[in-house]
Design a protein around this motif. Structure first.
Motif: not given
Length: 415
Positions: A3-11
């Motif tokens: 649920x990190x910001x990194x995964x949100x941005x990659x998505x």
């Protein structure tokens, strides 16, 4: 990490952008940390779903640093570095998509670095582009004329130079238009929330701006304000005729604001019992579909979808309504699409007096909690219609009424 910001941005990345980002982070111009590249090489294997079990921080760390003791700080630093790179990458993509903005920034750089010849030539070329544009940007006209006139090397007393005059004209237009646009939006909000606001300069703008902006646009906004103020003298038909005659000439913001002012007025009249506005409201929805005014980021709100079906059924446009459901359902949000389509198909069958089909659809679908009240109520309406034809439905009708009372009493939506 799941649920990190990194995964949100990659998505957010498309498949092509994901490949481009891989090239981006391997460029030494942007970063030279091999571990960031290795982190992305691991994560991109699970794009676009990024399953949680593959993103446990301890597992990711072990893949990056086999045999080393787990360090949250080390992993967090890598993640932060990649987030910054992703943000920069997204900004670059956005800038690349706007040729005018790129040229404007380049011209500004020329000016800041005292390359006045390049600066002046580039600025005037951009201003010429704005003049020839079908929908010139007033804010860009203001900004470009400002930076030209106030550049230290610009001859402010050149009799041939009209940059300051052009700036003032654009500023007047911008102020009037934005005041009207935000005024319409604020007045619409006040009608719903009765939110008090002390208006400033609004009367002056509405009364003294007919020679500053397009006469047609001024007339449309004048009538739009009258619609929101529910003045008796307002002529909705004249607004409707004027709006749709000039819809293709309007800026997208004006088109949207004026359209929803008219649509909401028509809906309000129907809700007030003026049934003559029902076919008018349906026509506005149909025109909204034609002119792509009912979508937000290529998605349709379920309330809008339901309103269109309701009006289509009310006006007995059954074939059109069936086609609408079939064609536009793909634009609903994925998580609500099935429930919305199921309910509205049942509503269509109910309107066609195909009560058995409507009842079967409603009874065989488990609606989410927020949709339970309207689904149950429609079941009761359907059973009542069946009861009028066959009194054997009496017991099941009463049972559903009592069940509905229980649903209402425990439904959190009504708490």
């Amino acid at each position: 990490m799941y649920k990190s910001k990194l995964i949100k941005l990659l998505s957010l990345l498309t498949p092509e952008e994901s490949r481009m980002f891989y090239k981006f982070i391997r460029s030494v111009f942007y970063q030279n940390n091999a571990n960031v590249v290795r982190l992305y090489e691991y994560l991109r294997k699970y794009y676009p779903d990024f399953p949680e079990k593959k993103l446990q921080k301890e597992l990711v760390f072990e893949k990056l640093f086999p045999g080393r003791t787990y360090s949250l700080n080390t992993l967090a630093a890598l993640m932060s570095k990649m987030v910054r790179l992703l943000q920069e990458f997204l900004l670059i993509l956005d800038l690349r998509s706007d040729q005018f903005e790129r040229e404007k920034r380049l011209v500004r750089i020329y000016g800041q670095r005292n390359q006045y010849d390049l600066f002046e030539k580039g600025t005037r070329e951009l201003l010429d582009q704005l003049v020839s544009s079908e929908t010139p940007s007033l804010i860009n006209t203001i900004a470009l004329n400002h930076q030209l006139y106030f550049h230290p090397l610009h001859n402010k007393y050149d009799p041939e130079d009209d940059s300051l005059e052009n700036l003032m004209d654009a500023l007047d237009q911008y102020f009037v238009l934005e005041k009207m646009r935000y005024g319409i939006a604020l007045m619409s909000k006040q009608k719903i929330l009765t939110h008090p606001y002390k208006w400033k300069l609004m009367e002056a703008v509405r009364e003294g701006s007919s020679d500053i902006i397009s006469p047609i646009l001024f007339q449309l906004y004048t009538i739009a304000f009258a619609l929101l103020e529910e003045k008796r003298s307002v002529n909705f038909k004249s607004f409707e005729k004027l709006f749709f005659e000039h819809i293709q000439d309007l800026d997208n913001r004006d088109k949207s604001l004026l359209y929803f002012t008219g649509l909401n007025y028509a809906n309000g009249q129907v809700n007030a019992g003026k049934t003559a506005f029902s076919p008018i409201a349906l026509k506005w929805y149909q025109d909204g579909l034609t002119n792509n005014l009912l979508l937000d980021n290529q998605k349709m709100d379920e309330t809008t979808f339901g309103n269109i079906v309701t009006y289509g059924c009310r006006e007995k446009e059954y074939a059109w309504t069936k086609n609408f459901i079939s064609f536009y359902q793909v634009l609903l949000e994925d998580e609500t699409r099935e429930a919305v389509v199921t309910y509205n198909l049942a509503l269509l069958h109910f309107s066609l007096q195909e009560f058995d089909k409507a009842l079967a659809i409603l009874n065989n679908y488990s609606f989410p909690e927020k949709d339970q009240p309207k689904a149950r109520l429609t079941i009761i309406r359907t059973l009542f219609e069946l009861f009028l034809k066959d009194q054997d439905y009496y017991d099941v009708l009463i049972s559903n009424i009592r069940s509905f009372e229980m649903v209402i009493s425990r439904n959190s939506f009504f708490e």
